[in-house]
Design a protein around this motif. Structure first.
Motif, short mmCIF file in Angstrom:
data_model
loop_
_atom_site.label_atom_id
_atom_site.label_comp_id
_atom_site.label_asym_id
_atom_site.label_seq_id
_atom_site.Cartn_x
_atom_site.Cartn_y
_atom_site.Cartn_z
N THR A 78 -2.38 -10.15 4.52
CA THR A 78 -1.68 -9.35 3.51
C THR A 78 -1.34 -10.26 2.33
OG1 THR A 78 0.31 -9.82 4.78
CG2 THR A 78 -0.63 -7.63 5.00
N ARG A 79 -1.32 -9.70 1.16
CA ARG A 79 -0.98 -10.48 -0.04
C ARG A 79 0.52 -10.78 -0.04
NH1 ARG A 79 -3.81 -8.52 -5.41
NH2 ARG A 79 -5.58 -9.42 -4.32
N GLU A 80 1.31 -9.79 0.28
CA GLU A 80 2.74 -10.01 0.43
C GLU A 80 3.35 -8.94 1.35
OE1 GLU A 80 5.08 -9.30 -3.29
OE2 GLU A 80 3.11 -9.05 -4.19
N VAL A 81 4.50 -9.29 1.90
CA VAL A 81 5.18 -8.38 2.82
C VAL A 81 6.65 -8.31 2.41
CG1 VAL A 81 5.88 -8.02 5.22
CG2 VAL A 81 3.64 -9.01 4.73
N GLU A 190 -5.55 -7.40 18.63
CA GLU A 190 -6.76 -7.92 17.99
C GLU A 190 -7.85 -6.84 18.00
OE1 GLU A 190 -7.77 -12.00 18.10
OE2 GLU A 190 -8.36 -11.04 16.22
N ASP A 191 -8.33 -6.53 16.85
CA ASP A 191 -9.38 -5.51 16.71
C ASP A 191 -8.98 -4.15 17.29
OD1 ASP A 191 -11.18 -7.25 15.40
OD2 ASP A 191 -11.73 -8.13 17.33
N ALA A 192 -7.69 -3.91 17.36
CA ALA A 192 -7.23 -2.62 17.91
C ALA A 192 -7.37 -1.49 16.89
CB ALA A 192 -5.78 -2.73 18.36
N PHE A 193 -7.51 -1.85 15.61
CA PHE A 193 -7.57 -0.82 14.57
C PHE A 193 -8.94 -0.81 13.90
CE2 PHE A 193 -3.23 -2.29 14.96
CZ PHE A 193 -2.52 -1.11 15.05
N GLU A 194 -9.28 0.34 13.38
CA GLU A 194 -10.49 0.43 12.56
C GLU A 194 -10.28 1.53 11.52
OE1 GLU A 194 -13.83 1.50 14.96
OE2 GLU A 194 -13.03 3.47 15.46
N VAL A 195 -11.05 1.43 10.44
CA VAL A 195 -11.04 2.48 9.44
C VAL A 195 -12.01 3.56 9.91
CG1 VAL A 195 -11.73 3.04 7.07
CG2 VAL A 195 -10.38 0.98 7.53
N ARG A 196 -11.56 4.81 9.89
CA ARG A 196 -12.46 5.90 10.28
C ARG A 196 -13.68 5.88 9.37
NH1 ARG A 196 -9.50 9.86 13.42
NH2 ARG A 196 -7.30 9.39 13.19
N PRO A 197 -14.87 5.90 9.94
CA PRO A 197 -16.10 5.79 9.12
C PRO A 197 -16.13 6.78 7.95
CG PRO A 197 -16.63 5.66 11.44
CD PRO A 197 -15.17 5.96 11.37
N ARG A 198 -15.64 8.01 8.18
CA ARG A 198 -15.72 8.99 7.09
C ARG A 198 -14.68 8.73 5.99
NH1 ARG A 198 -11.79 13.10 8.44
NH2 ARG A 198 -11.08 12.72 10.56
N THR A 220 0.44 -6.90 14.39
CA THR A 220 0.00 -5.53 14.11
C THR A 220 -0.42 -5.38 12.65
OG1 THR A 220 1.46 -4.66 15.83
CG2 THR A 220 0.69 -3.09 14.18
N LEU A 221 0.42 -5.91 11.77
CA LEU A 221 0.13 -5.83 10.34
C LEU A 221 -1.18 -6.57 10.03
CD1 LEU A 221 1.67 -4.51 8.07
CD2 LEU A 221 2.80 -6.69 7.60
N ALA A 222 -1.34 -7.75 10.65
CA ALA A 222 -2.55 -8.55 10.43
C ALA A 222 -3.79 -7.79 10.91
CB ALA A 222 -2.43 -9.89 11.15
N ALA A 223 -3.67 -7.11 12.05
CA ALA A 223 -4.81 -6.38 12.60
C ALA A 223 -5.17 -5.19 11.70
CB ALA A 223 -4.49 -5.90 14.02
N CYS A 224 -4.17 -4.53 11.13
CA CYS A 224 -4.42 -3.43 10.20
C CYS A 224 -5.08 -3.94 8.93
CB CYS A 224 -3.11 -2.71 9.84
SG CYS A 224 -2.43 -1.74 11.18
N ALA A 227 -8.75 -4.73 9.47
CA ALA A 227 -9.60 -3.53 9.52
C ALA A 227 -9.82 -2.96 8.12
CB ALA A 227 -8.96 -2.48 10.43
N LEU A 228 -8.76 -2.93 7.32
CA LEU A 228 -8.86 -2.35 5.97
C LEU A 228 -9.75 -3.22 5.08
CD1 LEU A 228 -5.15 -1.25 5.57
CD2 LEU A 228 -7.12 0.28 5.61
N LYS A 229 -9.61 -4.54 5.23
CA LYS A 229 -10.42 -5.45 4.41
C LYS A 229 -11.89 -5.40 4.83
CE LYS A 229 -7.28 -8.73 2.47
NZ LYS A 229 -6.79 -10.11 2.53
N ARG A 230 -12.10 -5.24 6.13
CA ARG A 230 -13.47 -5.13 6.62
C ARG A 230 -14.15 -3.92 6.00
NH1 ARG A 230 -13.10 -4.68 12.53
NH2 ARG A 230 -12.67 -6.89 12.71
#
Ligand SMILES: [Zn+2]
Length: 250
Positions: A78-81, A190-198, A220-224, A227-230
């Motif tokens: 994250t850039r900042e929290v 770790e890798d618990a989150f993903e962006v829905r493909p659609r 949790t924040l790092a894992a989110c 996923a978003l950056k991926r």
């Protein structure tokens, strides 16, 4: 099954009580917390770490990197929290009431603080949308709501930004973070989150504000954020109610 109308009638007949102090609330005291209790909330003011949101000692000012986020040299993705305050006292009681006590109404005073904080830190102009940390569907079904979403919705409205509550999803059911050590917390999510493909096209090139109730290790924040950056997000920022150190060093 009691309907909403019947519940409304019950509210009229039965006195409401402050979810923190237990004091009966008068009719002209809206919400679920007594005003004198709310005034005791210890909020992060001008002394904070913008990397992890932790409140700092008086006079330290705004810094980027502190003893509480030292091990995350690379940040949380994250850039900042920013965090409303420490996980203690009134904030802790309200977070617990919201998460485990079925008190949806506890989201209102907490999101009020969150909105204030996000504007104070100047994050309003830095983000395109607000993304609550999702619950696993089974957990959300059991609880009846996602507490992060109840906090994020009024924030998105105040920012005039869209609430993207279907962008992230949990790939698998994880154990409750509160039961785990710091190392276990990281591997748990770790890798618990993903962006829905659609929804991936939405995320690309956007700056997103991820909202959660409590942050301890930041796993949790790092894992989110990962996923978003991926999925191509330009930047991820975090806003949480309470910063906890419980279990962080175990
Ligand atoms: Zn820090």
């Amino acid at each position: 099954m009691i309907g909403a109308l019947a519940m409304g009638l019950l509210d009229l007949l039965l006195p409401r009580h402050c979810v923190v102090s237990g004091r009966p609330l008068a009719n002209d005291e809206p919400g679920c917390v007594a005003p004198e209790v709310l005034r005791q909330a210890k909020l992060t003011a001008g002394d904070y770490c913008s990397r992890c949101g932790a409140r700092q000692g008086e006079g330290i000012g705004a810094i980027h990197g502190c003893g509480r986020c030292e091990e995350f040299k690379e940040g949380f993705g994250t850039r900042e929290v920013c965090a409303v305050g420490d996980y203690e006292g009134v904030l802790q009681s309200l977070c617990l009431a919201l998460k485990f006590g079925g008190e949806r109404a506890a989201a209102a005073p907490l999101s009020h603080y969150l909105i204030q904080l996000v504007f104070d830190r100047g994050l309003a102009d830095k983000v395109d949308a607000v993304v609550p940390v999702p619950l696993h569907p089974l957990r959300q079904y059991q609880r009846g709501y996602n507490q992060a979403e109840l906090l994020a919705r009024p924030l998105a409205r105040a920012l005039s930004k869209p609430l993207w509550n279907d962008v992230l999803r949990r790939r698998r059911r994880t154990k409750a973070q509160s039961e785990l050590s710091a190392a276990q917390r990281r591997s748990n999510v770790e890798d618990a989150f993903e962006v829905r493909p659609r929804r991936a096209a939405r995320v690309e090139g956007r700056s997103l504000l991820v909202v959660d109730d409590v942050m301890t290790t930041g796993a949790t924040l790092a894992a989110c954020a990962k996923a978003l950056k991926r999925a191509g997000a330009k930047a991820v920022l975090g806003a949480v109610i309470a910063r906890s150190t419980v279990g962080a060093d175990t």
